[in-house]
Each structure stands twice: as C-alpha cells, then as structure tokens.
Scaffold this active site. Structure first.
Site, PDB file in Angstrom:
ATOM      1  N   TRP A   1      70.164  -7.265  22.041  1.00 53.49           N
ATOM      2  CA  TRP A   1      69.059  -6.337  21.731  1.00 53.49           C
ATOM      3  C   TRP A   1      67.712  -7.052  21.826  1.00 53.49           C
ATOM      4  CZ3 TRP A   1      65.699  -6.946  17.557  1.00 53.49           C
ATOM      5  CH2 TRP A   1      66.088  -7.855  16.567  1.00 53.49           C
TER       6      TRP A   1
ATOM      7  N   ASP B   1      59.852  -3.009  13.604  1.00 51.35           N
ATOM      8  CA  ASP B   1      61.237  -3.281  13.228  1.00 51.35           C
ATOM      9  C   ASP B   1      61.954  -1.943  13.130  1.00 51.35           C
ATOM     10  OD1 ASP B   1      62.771  -5.767  11.635  1.00 51.35           O
ATOM     11  OD2 ASP B   1      63.533  -3.763  11.154  1.00 51.35           O
TER      12      ASP B   1
ATOM     13  N   PRO C   1      68.813 -16.381   9.100  1.00 50.50           N
ATOM     14  CA  PRO C   1      68.611 -15.066   9.709  1.00 50.50           C
ATOM     15  C   PRO C   1      69.974 -14.460  10.068  1.00 50.50           C
ATOM     16  CG  PRO C   1      68.324 -16.781  11.351  1.00 50.50           C
ATOM     17  CD  PRO C   1      68.659 -17.480  10.050  1.00 50.50           C
TER      18      PRO C   1
ATOM     19  N   HIS D   1      62.420 -15.333  15.275  1.00 47.49           N
ATOM     20  CA  HIS D   1      61.591 -14.140  15.096  1.00 47.49           C
ATOM     21  C   HIS D   1      60.888 -14.214  13.748  1.00 47.49           C
ATOM     22  CE1 HIS D   1      65.623 -13.194  13.534  1.00 47.49           C
ATOM     23  NE2 HIS D   1      64.983 -12.524  12.586  1.00 47.49           N
TER      24      HIS D   1
ATOM     25  N   HIS E   1      58.948 -11.904  10.611  1.00 46.31           N
ATOM     26  CA  HIS E   1      58.830 -10.582   9.988  1.00 46.31           C
ATOM     27  C   HIS E   1      57.393 -10.355   9.515  1.00 46.31           C
ATOM     28  CE1 HIS E   1      63.333 -10.255   9.389  1.00 46.31           C
ATOM     29  NE2 HIS E   1      63.186 -11.537   9.639  1.00 46.31           N
TER      30      HIS E   1
HETATM   31  P1  M7G Z   1      67.064 -11.209  10.529  1.00 45.32           P
HETATM   32  O1  M7G Z   1      66.280 -12.089   9.656  1.00 45.32           O
HETATM   33  O2  M7G Z   1      67.782 -11.892  11.675  1.00 45.32           O
HETATM   34  O3  M7G Z   1      68.192 -10.462   9.740  1.00 45.32           O
HETATM   35  O4  M7G Z   1      66.074 -10.106  11.059  1.00 45.32           O
HETATM   36  P2  M7G Z   1      68.276  -9.203   8.803  1.00 45.32           P
HETATM   37  O5  M7G Z   1      68.617  -8.035   9.709  1.00 45.32           O
HETATM   38  O6  M7G Z   1      69.450  -9.522   7.908  1.00 45.32           O
HETATM   39  O7  M7G Z   1      66.983  -9.071   8.102  1.00 45.32           O
HETATM   40  C1  M7G Z   1      66.298  -9.318  12.177  1.00 45.32           C
HETATM   41  C2  M7G Z   1      65.332  -8.150  12.112  1.00 45.32           C
HETATM   42  O8  M7G Z   1      65.453  -7.407  13.308  1.00 45.32           O
HETATM   43  C3  M7G Z   1      65.664  -7.186  10.969  1.00 45.32           C
HETATM   44  O9  M7G Z   1      64.494  -6.922  10.234  1.00 45.32           O
HETATM   45  C4  M7G Z   1      66.233  -5.954  11.672  1.00 45.32           C
HETATM   46  O10 M7G Z   1      65.925  -4.749  10.992  1.00 45.32           O
HETATM   47  C5  M7G Z   1      65.555  -6.019  13.024  1.00 45.32           C
HETATM   48  N1  M7G Z   1      66.339  -5.414  14.098  1.00 45.32           N
HETATM   49  C6  M7G Z   1      67.669  -5.553  14.295  1.00 45.32           C
HETATM   50  N2  M7G Z   1      68.027  -4.879  15.414  1.00 45.32           N
HETATM   51  C7  M7G Z   1      69.386  -4.840  15.947  1.00 45.32           C
HETATM   52  C8  M7G Z   1      66.908  -4.317  15.957  1.00 45.32           C
HETATM   53  C9  M7G Z   1      66.663  -3.529  17.127  1.00 45.32           C
HETATM   54  O11 M7G Z   1      67.541  -3.191  17.923  1.00 45.32           O
HETATM   55  N3  M7G Z   1      65.353  -3.174  17.337  1.00 45.32           N
HETATM   56  C10 M7G Z   1      64.344  -3.520  16.459  1.00 45.32           C
HETATM   57  N4  M7G Z   1      63.108  -3.091  16.745  1.00 45.32           N
HETATM   58  N5  M7G Z   1      64.564  -4.262  15.356  1.00 45.32           N
HETATM   59  C11 M7G Z   1      65.835  -4.662  15.101  1.00 45.32           C
END
Ligand code: M7G
Length: 326
Positions: A164, A194, A260, A266, A268
């Site tokens: 993604w 997000d 993460p 990435h 936030h």
């Molecule tokens: P993380 O710190 O790897 O993990 O953050 P977490 O999901 O446990 O917080 C990844 C971030 O990417 C999160 O805030 C998710 O909501 C966001 N995210 C995940 N996916 C699969 C997508 C997506 O397909 N599109 C977007 N725009 N955000 C995503």
C-alpha cells in the site's frame, strides 16, 4: 449558528477535500468489498470511549469458501458547521425520560448526517486479526543488541506487506489525495491523509508522510545522514498542512512510532487536541526530538534502549520471552 470566515473557509476546504476523495474511495469500496456477503464471526475489540468496534467477518465466495475481513466501524466527531442541520433538518426527536427541568432524548438525524466511518481490510491475514484483537500488553525494553538479535531477524521474516505504501509512492493508489510531495528520491516524501481520518473535520486531523527511500525500516535505522530528509518532512509537512487546512505547526503532534506496524519509514501528523491511537509515551517519538538526538549523536538510535508495548500473543513478544528478555 453564525459561521466565521475561518470556519467557513475550513468547511469549504474540508468539503472540497472530501469531494475530491469521494469518487476514488467510493468507487474502490463499492467495487472491492461485498458488504452484503459479509457474516460477522466475532468482535475483536470494542471501545465505548472511542465509539468504535473492530469485527472479524467472513465473505462467502461463490463456491462456499470464506475469506477473512476486518471491518472497523467508528462514530466520527461532530462537524461544528453542520450542527444546525443536525438539529433541524428532518431530525426526529423521541423523548426517553423527563424529570423536572431534565430530559433525555433519542435523536435520529437524516441519513447524510449519520455516517459511520468504515475501514475494511480485505482479504485480511491472521496478522491483521491479531493486530485488532484486544490482548494483554507488556512493556519491552529493547537494547541495541536485542534489536540486532531478536527484533531485526523477526522483522525480516515477518513484516506486514507494505504494498500500500509503494502504491502511494508510485501514484497507483490515493494519488488524488496527496497533499504535498517532495519528489527528491533521497530526501523527499509524500504527505497524504491517513486512512484513520475522513477529512470531514479538523478535530481528528491525521496525515502521514511516507519517505521515497525504501531501505529505512524504522527509527532504529536513522543516523545523521537522514537529517535533511527528516527536516524536510518537519518543515514542509507543517507548511503544507497550514496552507491546506489552516492548522498551525504549533497545533500539530508530529511523531514516529516505535515499533511501527509497517517497516517503511513514515511520520504521523495529528491534531494536538486529538488523542490519536498510538500517541502514548511508549510508542510515539516526536520528530523534533529525533532530529535533535541525531544532531547530537549520529548513532543515537543504534545505542540507546527503546521501550515499547507488545501484546502477549505477538510472535515478537514470544521471541523476547525465549531470549529471557521479558
Ligand atoms: P504505523 O505506525 O506503522 O502503525 O502507522 P499503526 O497502524 O499501528 O499506527 C501506519 C499508519 O498508516 C497508520 O496511521 C495507518 O492508519 C496508516 N495506513 C495504513 N494503511 C494500510 C493505509 C492506507 O492504505 N492508506 C493510508 N492513507 N494510510 C494507511
């Protein structure tokens, strides 16, 4: 209720952003997810405080086989600009109880004001189901040696697919949602909303910056070499959010997660007033602090111990247990 110019501009911009997002999101969801064929297997987690429920569902295919899905249903914050509509436009009010000057009601708003934000992971893997399942959690204190001997081999064997992320970087998905891009392959990034944020209101504003470089897995890989990239994210990210959403940099919480879920670097960006999931001290590392730490010592994140929480059923937790580190 009178609408001030700033509120009006914010509403118009949020509406424009939402309208721009809709054709893509709506079409994808309608085409991709057969809601009518979904049967609920169990509730993975439920939160009265967040007004959210996490479901494990199964979609039954034509030959009877079931495919797992995670469906997250979440009530969204009120949109200040639409409160008059909520109270007046075809809204039904049913008395629940009344006592002296006090009374409570059931209010049934019109369809367009009763949205439930729905997030779908389909097909979902066992890891997705585990991610959302409520579990007992434990704090881990990971030294650099633990990282090399336990966490890194685990990441290399197990990590979530980050397709993604590549889809966003290559403009194969969410291209129309990009808020800002610095295209430099080394020091550049893409800033997108997000998927936790529906962009209808700024109270729960949530964007992520995804770096173009693909080899930086997490905070642990960062050295002073990455300072230009990190500074670009901090400065340009703040600038782009101020320009598009009229939210000042001083009202943003800008941080990295450790651990993460997705091992592609990435950052936030969330509204300071929003208690976003994962913004607690055992997971969030402010980007400004990370930059300062690296400027002081390029090997800062290859030296110090880092703390994070793991669920008891997670494989990484078991690895720490086997190594006698819990
Ligand atoms: P993380 O710190 O790897 O993990 O953050 P977490 O999901 O446990 O917080 C990844 C971030 O990417 C999160 O805030 C998710 O909501 C966001 N995210 C995940 N996916 C699969 C997508 C997506 O397909 N599109 C977007 N725009 N955000 C995503």
């Amino acid at each position: 209720m009178a609408e001030g110019p700033r509120t009006k501009r914010k509403r118009e911009e949020a509406e424009a952003a939402a309208a721009a997002a809709k054709p893509c999101d709506g079409a994808a969801a309608a085409a991709a997810f057969p809601l009518a064929e979904l049967s609920v297997r169990r509730v993975l987690r439920e939160s009265a405080r967040d007004k959210a429920v996490f479901l494990h569902g199964q979609v039954t295919g034509p030959s009877g086989e079931g495919t797992d899905a995670v469906v997250i249903l979440e009530k969204t914050p009120f949109q200040e600009e639409r409160i008059s509509d909520l109270l007046q436009k075809h809204t039904r009010l049913e008395l629940q109880m009344s006592n002296d000057i006090y009374s409570t009601y059931h209010l049934y708003p019109p369809l367009e004001l009763s949205e439930i934000k729905t997030t779908v992971v389909y097909p979902a893997t066992e890891k997705h189901l585990q991610k959302y399942l409520r579990q007992e959690v434990h704090l881990i204190r990971e030294t650099w040696e633990d990282y090399k001997n336990i966490t890194l081999p685990f990441i290399q064997s197990q990590s979530f697919s980050i397709q993604w992320v590549y889809n966003i970087l290559e403009k194969k998905a969410e291209a129309d949602r990009i808020i800002h891009e610095n295209p430099d392959p080394c020091n550049g990034f893409v800033l997108v909303p997000d998927f936790k944020w529906n962009q209808n209101q700024l109270d729960d504003l949530y964007l992520i910056a995804l770096v173009h470089r693909r080899e930086i897995k997490s905070l642990r890989d960062l050295t002073a070499e990455h300072l230009p990239l990190l500074k670009n994210i901090l400065e340009e990210g703040k600038g782009a959010i101020a320009k598009r959403f009229d939210v000042a940099g001083s009202q943003l919480r800008i941080y990295l997660h450790y651990q993460p879920s997705y091992y592609h670097l990435h950052v936030h960006f969330t509204a300071l007033g929003y208690d976003a999931p994962g913004s607690s001290v055992e997971r969030a590392h402010l980007l400004a602090d990370v930059i300062d730490n690296l400027a002081l010592d390029s090997k800062y994140y290859q030296k110090r111990a880092l703390t994070f929480a793991l669920r008891a059923d997670e494989l990484l937790f078991k690895k720490f247990q086997e190594a006698g580190r819990v």
